[in-house]
Design an enzyme around this catalytic site. Structure first.
Site, mmCIF file in Angstrom:
data_model
loop_
_atom_site.group_PDB
_atom_site.id
_atom_site.type_symbol
_atom_site.label_atom_id
_atom_site.label_comp_id
_atom_site.label_asym_id
_atom_site.label_seq_id
_atom_site.Cartn_x
_atom_site.Cartn_y
_atom_site.Cartn_z
ATOM 1 N N VAL A 99 54.435 41.494 48.263
ATOM 2 C CA VAL A 99 54.720 42.740 47.540
ATOM 3 C C VAL A 99 55.339 43.782 48.476
ATOM 4 O O VAL A 99 56.347 44.411 48.146
ATOM 5 C CB VAL A 99 53.439 43.282 46.859
ATOM 6 N N LYS A 111 44.229 46.434 43.359
ATOM 7 C CA LYS A 111 43.135 46.586 42.370
ATOM 8 C C LYS A 111 41.761 46.446 42.997
ATOM 9 O O LYS A 111 40.817 47.110 42.590
ATOM 10 C CB LYS A 111 43.267 45.575 41.234
ATOM 11 N N ILE A 137 54.137 45.397 34.116
ATOM 12 C CA ILE A 137 54.023 45.985 32.781
ATOM 13 C C ILE A 137 53.647 47.464 32.894
ATOM 14 O O ILE A 137 52.728 47.802 33.634
ATOM 15 C CB ILE A 137 52.934 45.260 31.949
ATOM 16 N N GLY A 143 52.606 28.163 44.024
ATOM 17 C CA GLY A 143 52.384 29.514 44.534
ATOM 18 C C GLY A 143 51.825 30.473 43.495
ATOM 19 O O GLY A 143 51.768 31.673 43.717
ATOM 20 N N GLU A 194 46.131 31.113 44.670
ATOM 21 C CA GLU A 194 45.800 31.154 46.096
ATOM 22 C C GLU A 194 45.100 29.858 46.503
ATOM 23 O O GLU A 194 44.555 29.136 45.655
ATOM 24 C CB GLU A 194 44.814 32.305 46.372
ATOM 25 N N ASP A 250 39.302 39.374 39.565
ATOM 26 C CA ASP A 250 40.579 40.093 39.494
ATOM 27 C C ASP A 250 40.733 40.782 38.132
ATOM 28 O O ASP A 250 41.116 41.954 38.056
ATOM 29 C CB ASP A 250 41.725 39.099 39.729
ATOM 30 N N LYS A 261 40.822 44.979 37.054
ATOM 31 C CA LYS A 261 41.830 45.591 36.186
ATOM 32 C C LYS A 261 41.179 46.186 34.939
ATOM 33 O O LYS A 261 41.612 47.227 34.435
ATOM 34 C CB LYS A 261 42.877 44.545 35.812
ATOM 35 N N GLY A 321 53.823 38.561 41.045
ATOM 36 C CA GLY A 321 55.108 38.261 41.682
ATOM 37 C C GLY A 321 55.566 39.441 42.519
ATOM 38 O O GLY A 321 55.327 40.591 42.169
#
Lengths: 361, 361
Positions: B11, B88, B119, B170, B173, B184, B188, B284
């Site tokens: 990122v 996050k 998004i 990919g 993980e 995760d 969020k 991504g």
């Protein structure tokens, strides 16, 4: 902030009520409507009462049809007031003139409710456009058409019967031409694509209505794992673009095929963000009025910048190629050519943009 | 505007490149990373170099994991710089502390990229919350989980095999626990629900992972016209709310069931707007970095207001009732109780929220 309201149909009335109910510091001082209501002192039948009222900072326009709305919008801008409009017909009739006048007068001109009902479609186009290049737009932007197709599909009934149900439930007008003939979607496509591509798209892009859709056509498509949705479709490459409105063939396992009833779903594709989709109520008094409320809050908070569309775009219909599904078989071609052929032969045609219908595997 | 970048993984690197490529007047002056790059004079391994640099107005944080990110975020705020974060885990670990510190210091703290990838989910929650009351949130917020389920479903393979493919491509993980165990999505959900409901949700709401999903379970559901998606689900009524994360049973003809590969789709329901859905790339490098770019532009343009979450919310798990699908059969109950039972028996469970699965007819 004191505002005036033009029109007191389903949307205007809902807007008035939402503003009364919510503590947003936005007050409807005057209402323009043809029939004076003796019980409501805010009502007037003269636009001048509104134009000349210096306390009124912003006008929310919820009339229907092109005129007199288009003239009113311009008179309001010229009087130095801000404008929030839900009226796609009036906006699309002279989008360029309206945006330029707003720019010249320094008035804020917002129209979230014009395209995609309550979906924050216009704002998100503006947001994404600021940092990414939008290369495609498509979407189900007319709830009436979607309701009719969904009904035909689920109940195996003919177009006329589904239309009658839509009318009896208030999802379709007594004269449904603007919806099923594609003019409503055309208006929304013109507004959305111009904003997304940062230049005014031409007014005479190809449009084909969905009036000739039959139960048999849906059954044939079902055998291939496909169905129809009434959509706009648009592609852009640099300064070239193409846009069209027609019945589209979509896979049953696509997002679009699973948009039911009178819901809308609009997508944009950006070079970096990829594909984003926005789904929600595309019509109805309260949802549409809510989009107007959000615009009014932006005006109140002065959180807007003028839309200056600066690119000279070139129409290039070779950007949209695919397969036309006719009653007499399939035919490969450009969307524009296939629409011309369907019109000439006076038959149904649904367009399959194969890129969209690849298996994502 | 001069900024610093923390982290130079997928990122961080993408963000650096997007900012170079685009003419946004945002320059990466320093980069914090563990391994110094002798060719890039911007790189430092000391956070102090960034904190003490008065030219740096804003810090973009693209580290992974809770620490040291959470401490860094607070140090940056205390130094008076603005913060944009994609992290996050760090944000959810002390969301309340971070928002309050940002409010106290008057620093802008934005985190669009933390939930739903590219998004525009966070911004739209804020936008709708301003005028409407949000009464429900749900969504597919983890691309890895969705990729695995979609793969199992389409190819009729077992969880372990789908996971291996996700890892080789990919999408997962080497240690996939945070994704498939639900942590995760939990992060969020905590961030999204707190914002949407205008108060901090409790930290120990029920979470059930999807590691025990089997091919047979998917086949059984398919016979009923249903499938599984890994989702957060949340309901609110006044100041009461409930939230949970678990595998959910959805109808095959729902929008969610047709979200494929590693895409995300998040919904909010407002009293007036009804249901809105937002679909796109949930992960991504470039898509996530693009969401950070949008936040940086907001900081640059000073177009933000602090998030002050003022409601005292009360957790009430009776708000989410439905049917649990266990390997040994179905059972009606509260989401929270069904999750406890699945954990105790160490079995798979998928929850069907029947309200969502009614036929829309």
């Amino acid at each position: 902030m004191k505002i005036a309201l033009l029109g007191y149909g389903t949307v205007g009335r809902s807007l008035d009520e939402l503003l009364k109910r919510r503590d947003l510091n936005i007050e409807v001082k005057r209402i323009l409507r043809r029939n004076k209501d003796p019980k409501d002192s805010r009502v007037t039948d003269s636009i001048d009462d509104i134009l000349q009222d210096e306390e009124i900072v912003c006008v929310a326009e919820a009339l229907s049809g092109r005129e007199p709305a288009d003239s009113y919008l311009k008179m309001i801008m010229e009087s130095g007031k801000h404008v929030v409009s839900a009226n796609k017909a009036a906006i699309a009739s002279d989008f360029e003139g309206l945006l330029k006048l707003a720019g010249k007068m320094g008035t804020t001109f917002l129209f979230e409710a014009s395209s995609g009902g309550t979906i924050p479609w216009i704002e998100n186009i503006k947001e994404i456009r600021e940092t990414d290049e939008i290369v495609s737009l498509k979407g189900i932007l007319n709830g009436t058409c979607n309701f009719i197709i969904d009904k035909m599909e689920r109940e195996g009934i003919e177009f006329e019967d589904a239309l009658r149900t839509a009318q009896s439930l208030g999802y379709a007008e007594a004269d449904p031409t603007a919806d099923i003939g594609g003019h409503d979607t055309y208006n929304k496509a013109l507004i959305s694509c111009s904003l997304a591509y940062n230049g005014f798209v031409k007014k005479d892009f190809p449009v084909l209505g969905m009036e000739k859709l039959t139960r048999d056509m849906l059954k044939e498509l079902e055998a291939e794992g496909k169905t129809v949705r009434f959509m706009m479709l648009s592609e852009r490459s640099g300064d070239r673009y193409a846009v069209g409105v027609a019945p589209m063939v979509v896979r049953k396992d696509s997002i679009e095929a699973n948009v039911r009833q009178n819901f809308n779903c609009a997508s944009l594709t950006g070079v970096t963000v990829g594909e984003l989709k926005f789904y929600g109520q595309g019509s109805g008094g309260y949802p549409t009025a809510d989009a107007m409320v959000r615009d009014l809050v932006r005006v109140r908070d002065k959180k807007t910048e003028p839309d200056i569309l600066e690119k000279k775009l070139v129409y290039d219909d070779s950007l949209i190629e695919g397969v036309g599904y006719f009653p007499f078989g399939k035919k490969r071609g450009l969307l524009s050519e296939l629409i011309v052929e369907a019109r000439k032969k006076d038959v149904f045609m649904a367009f399959e943009h194969e890129e969209d219908n690849e298996v994502n595997a």
